[in-house]
Motif scaffolding. Structure first.
Motif, PDB file in Angstrom:
ATOM      1  N   GLY A 104       0.858  -1.185   0.000  1.00 44.91           N
ATOM      2  CA  GLY A 104       0.000   0.000   0.000  1.00 44.91           C
ATOM      3  C   GLY A 104       0.892   1.232   0.000  1.00 44.91           C
ATOM      4  O   GLY A 104       2.100   1.153  -0.264  1.00 44.91           O
ATOM      5  N   VAL A 105       0.292   2.376   0.332  1.00 45.68           N
ATOM      6  CA  VAL A 105       1.077   3.613   0.295  1.00 45.68           C
ATOM      7  C   VAL A 105       2.255   3.537   1.262  1.00 45.68           C
ATOM      8  O   VAL A 105       3.353   4.013   0.962  1.00 45.68           O
ATOM      9  N   VAL A 106       2.044   2.889   2.415  1.00 43.93           N
ATOM     10  CA  VAL A 106       3.120   2.859   3.409  1.00 43.93           C
ATOM     11  C   VAL A 106       4.254   1.947   2.937  1.00 43.93           C
ATOM     12  O   VAL A 106       5.426   2.348   2.914  1.00 43.93           O
ATOM     13  N   CYS A 113       3.894  -3.588   6.748  1.00 44.43           N
ATOM     14  CA  CYS A 113       3.075  -2.434   6.339  1.00 44.43           C
ATOM     15  C   CYS A 113       1.738  -2.987   5.870  1.00 44.43           C
ATOM     16  O   CYS A 113       1.327  -2.774   4.725  1.00 44.43           O
ATOM     17  N   THR A 114       1.097  -3.723   6.745  1.00 46.24           N
ATOM     18  CA  THR A 114      -0.044  -4.538   6.340  1.00 46.24           C
ATOM     19  C   THR A 114      -1.386  -3.910   6.715  1.00 46.24           C
ATOM     20  O   THR A 114      -2.409  -4.611   6.772  1.00 46.24           O
ATOM     21  N   GLY A 115      -1.399  -2.600   6.947  1.00 38.94           N
ATOM     22  CA  GLY A 115      -2.646  -1.863   7.116  1.00 38.94           C
ATOM     23  C   GLY A 115      -3.605  -2.538   8.083  1.00 38.94           C
ATOM     24  O   GLY A 115      -3.240  -2.942   9.194  1.00 38.94           O
ATOM     25  N   ALA A 116      -4.854  -2.671   7.642  1.00 37.27           N
ATOM     26  CA  ALA A 116      -5.917  -3.210   8.497  1.00 37.27           C
ATOM     27  C   ALA A 116      -5.682  -4.668   8.886  1.00 37.27           C
ATOM     28  O   ALA A 116      -6.348  -5.185   9.785  1.00 37.27           O
ATOM     29  N   ILE A 137       7.224  -2.165  12.376  1.00 37.95           N
ATOM     30  CA  ILE A 137       5.874  -2.045  11.823  1.00 37.95           C
ATOM     31  C   ILE A 137       5.592  -0.578  11.492  1.00 37.95           C
ATOM     32  O   ILE A 137       6.143   0.339  12.119  1.00 37.95           O
ATOM     33  N   ALA A 138       4.738  -0.382  10.510  1.00 42.49           N
ATOM     34  CA  ALA A 138       4.283   0.966  10.148  1.00 42.49           C
ATOM     35  C   ALA A 138       2.831   0.800   9.719  1.00 42.49           C
ATOM     36  O   ALA A 138       2.541   0.364   8.602  1.00 42.49           O
ATOM     37  N   THR A 139       1.937   1.099  10.650  1.00 36.50           N
ATOM     38  CA  THR A 139       0.518   0.841  10.385  1.00 36.50           C
ATOM     39  C   THR A 139      -0.340   1.781  11.234  1.00 36.50           C
ATOM     40  O   THR A 139       0.176   2.675  11.906  1.00 36.50           O
ATOM     41  N   GLY A 140      -1.663   1.598  11.165  1.00 34.73           N
ATOM     42  CA  GLY A 140      -2.576   2.372  12.016  1.00 34.73           C
ATOM     43  C   GLY A 140      -2.779   3.805  11.545  1.00 34.73           C
ATOM     44  O   GLY A 140      -3.150   4.671  12.335  1.00 34.73           O
ATOM     45  N   HIS A 141      -2.616   4.067  10.262  1.00 31.93           N
ATOM     46  CA  HIS A 141      -2.736   5.454   9.783  1.00 31.93           C
ATOM     47  C   HIS A 141      -4.186   5.893   9.592  1.00 31.93           C
ATOM     48  O   HIS A 141      -4.449   7.029   9.201  1.00 31.93           O
ATOM     49  N   PHE A 142      -5.092   5.002   9.814  1.00 32.84           N
ATOM     50  CA  PHE A 142      -6.536   5.285   9.881  1.00 32.84           C
ATOM     51  C   PHE A 142      -7.005   6.191   8.739  1.00 32.84           C
ATOM     52  O   PHE A 142      -6.883   5.822   7.589  1.00 32.84           O
ATOM     53  N   ARG A 143      -7.499   7.389   9.045  1.00 30.29           N
ATOM     54  CA  ARG A 143      -8.098   8.247   8.013  1.00 30.29           C
ATOM     55  C   ARG A 143      -7.067   9.099   7.297  1.00 30.29           C
ATOM     56  O   ARG A 143      -7.413   9.903   6.433  1.00 30.29           O
ATOM     57  N   ASN A 144      -5.787   8.968   7.678  1.00 26.84           N
ATOM     58  CA  ASN A 144      -4.780   9.906   7.161  1.00 26.84           C
ATOM     59  C   ASN A 144      -3.577   9.230   6.518  1.00 26.84           C
ATOM     60  O   ASN A 144      -2.501   9.812   6.455  1.00 26.84           O
ATOM     61  N   GLY A 145      -3.768   8.013   6.046  1.00 23.01           N
ATOM     62  CA  GLY A 145      -2.617   7.281   5.506  1.00 23.01           C
ATOM     63  C   GLY A 145      -2.076   7.844   4.204  1.00 23.01           C
ATOM     64  O   GLY A 145      -0.883   7.708   3.918  1.00 23.01           O
ATOM     65  N   ILE A 146      -2.932   8.472   3.409  1.00 20.14           N
ATOM     66  CA  ILE A 146      -2.422   9.062   2.163  1.00 20.14           C
ATOM     67  C   ILE A 146      -1.576  10.283   2.509  1.00 20.14           C
ATOM     68  O   ILE A 146      -0.502  10.500   1.952  1.00 20.14           O
TER      69      ILE A 146
END
Ligand SMILES: Cc1cc2nc3c(=O)[nH]c(=O)nc-3n(C[C@H](O)[C@H](O)[C@H](O)COP(=O)(O)OP(=O)(O)OC[C@H]3O[C@@H](n4cnc5c(N)ncnc54)[C@H](O)[C@@H]3O)c2cc1C
Length: 371
Positions: free
Chosen positions: A13-15, A207-210, A329-338
């Motif tokens: 993903g973006v991350v 960087c596996t997001g949700a 880890i780099a995750t949990g960016h919720f509504r602001n990941g972009i």
């Protein structure tokens, strides 16, 4: 026999794409990105693309500072990606409007005050000024806050550009490859497993997001991130009814350069279900017509849903996991990941290569959850 990479990044993903690009740009070789689906195939392409720290932040503090730094970072990244990846990410510095209720809006007034106190640019517009700026909007508004420094971007193009730029620096990205386990050398995580192969690696970045909780389970760690579904309605219109992204009660509309209008979004805690629902469509249709009554007869083109990574305290988790040498880890960016993904990638890359980290990440350390 196990294959080897210097660094494995799980999730494109973006991350993940940003971590890969920044590491490669710093001269790191042997980077492998694995995604069980497609590049950007989850939240990162589903998003609306707003870079909106001022419009969205709850108040002053480390999260706002991070968001503002991430917004500034785009000024450098957008031209860089244009040059390296030959992709225009449609970084548009047009500002964002936040409409105010006719009967007054205390939260917005508070936001106006604290942002002015911090020296941020925010303008209060009368209803007349709003109509002048956006004649297609409903006349039933009590004015607006205008955030000229909040921007937006075409997030699908952003992901393509990051992936392309990473590849042009030698990164290998493999799609359709699920990480299903980890391999250990004593206490150290020495690599990952897929259903077909084993890869050993010097460093691993998740960087596996949700889906981070699931990867945590494989590691015996409780990574407190859950999916928050967001549905989007999309219409391709002969003429765009707004020039700026506009926030109203319960959502927003975002114009795209190609004539597309994004209407978003729901926030629903329904597990990993990415369905578009009738209720979601109803809510987004009502929002569209409340903001842009002139669109009533327009067909909508399609709808989709994505899963935002929502950590227990709403903040990102960025950094190494204690006791698991060389696993980040780099995750949990919720509504602001972009907004936050590009800068996050750079900061993780700095940590891994041992450069001074150019923004303090203490507030976002996984250690706050004992991880
Ligand atoms: C409707 C909606 C609107 C949004 N609007 C905005 C906005 O306007 N502005 C903004 O800043 N943010 C917005 N966001 C939030 C933003 O999209 C996310 O915060 C961001 O995309 C998260 O990026 P990510 O790379 O962490 O996750 P993702 O993009 O979800 O990527 C994670 C990747 O990990 C892969 N993966 C998972 N498990 C495995 C495994 N076991 N093996 C291999 N690969 C795996 C997945 O396939 C996926 O590709 C929005 C989100 C949604 C849903």
């Amino acid at each position: 026999m196990a294959k080897t990479a210097d660094i494995i990044i799980v999730g494109a993903g973006v991350v993940g794409c940003s971590v890969a690009y920044h590491l490669a740009r710093m001269g790191v070789k042997g980077i492998l990105v694995l995604d069980r689906g497609q590049i950007g195939g989850e939240a990162s392409t589903a998003a609306a693309g707003m870079l909106a720290p001022q419009c969205e932040a709850p108040g002053p503090g480390p999260f706002l500072d991070f968001c503002l730094a991430a917004r500034r970072y785009y000024e450098r990244l957008a031209p860089e990606l244009k040059e390296i990846a030959r992709t225009d990410i449609e970084y548009l510095d047009w500002g964002i409007l936040h409409l105010l209720d006719e009967e007054g809006d205390e939260a917005a007034e508070g936001r106006y005050r604290w942002q002015r106190e911090l020296g941020l640019t925010v303008e209060r517009l009368t209803p007349e000024e709003v109509f002048k700026l956006e004649p297609g909007l409903t006349k039933e508004v009590g004015g607006a806050l205008f955030f000229p420094d909040d921007h937006h971007v075409n997030n699908a193009e952003l992901i393509c550009a990051l992936a392309q730029a990473a590849r042009s620096h030698g990164v290998r990205i493999v799609e359709g490859c699920t990480v299903s386990g980890f391999i250990y050398d004593g206490d150290k995580v020495a690599g990952i497993r897929t259903p077909d192969e084993i890869f050993t690696a010097g460093y691993i970045v998740l960087c596996t997001g949700a889906w981070s909780w699931q990867l945590g389970v494989l590691l015996g760690r409780r990574i407190p991130v859950e999916p928050a579904r967001g549905q989007i309605l999309y219409a391709e219109l002969p003429e765009l009814p707004v020039r700026h992204p506009v926030w109203g009660k319960g959502g927003y509309v975002v114009p795209r350069l190609n004539g597309g209008l994004i209407v978003g979004s729901t926030v629903e805690y329904v597990g990993f279900d990415k369905s578009v629902t009738l209720d979601g469509i109803r809510r987004l249709s009502e929002l569209t017509l409340a903001l842009l009554p002139g669109l009533a007869e327009q067909p909508f083109t399609r709808a989709w849903a994505g899963l935002r990574p929502h950590a227990k305290d709403g903040l990102p988790l960025i950094g190494p996991l204690q006791g698991l040498d060389r696993l980040y880890i780099a995750t949990g960016h919720f509504r602001n990941g972009i907004l936050l993904g590009p800068l996050t990638g750079r900061l993780v890359a700095e940590m891994i290569v041992g450069e001074p980290v150019s923004f303090p990440l203490d507030a976002f350390s996984p250690g706050r959850f004992g991880l």
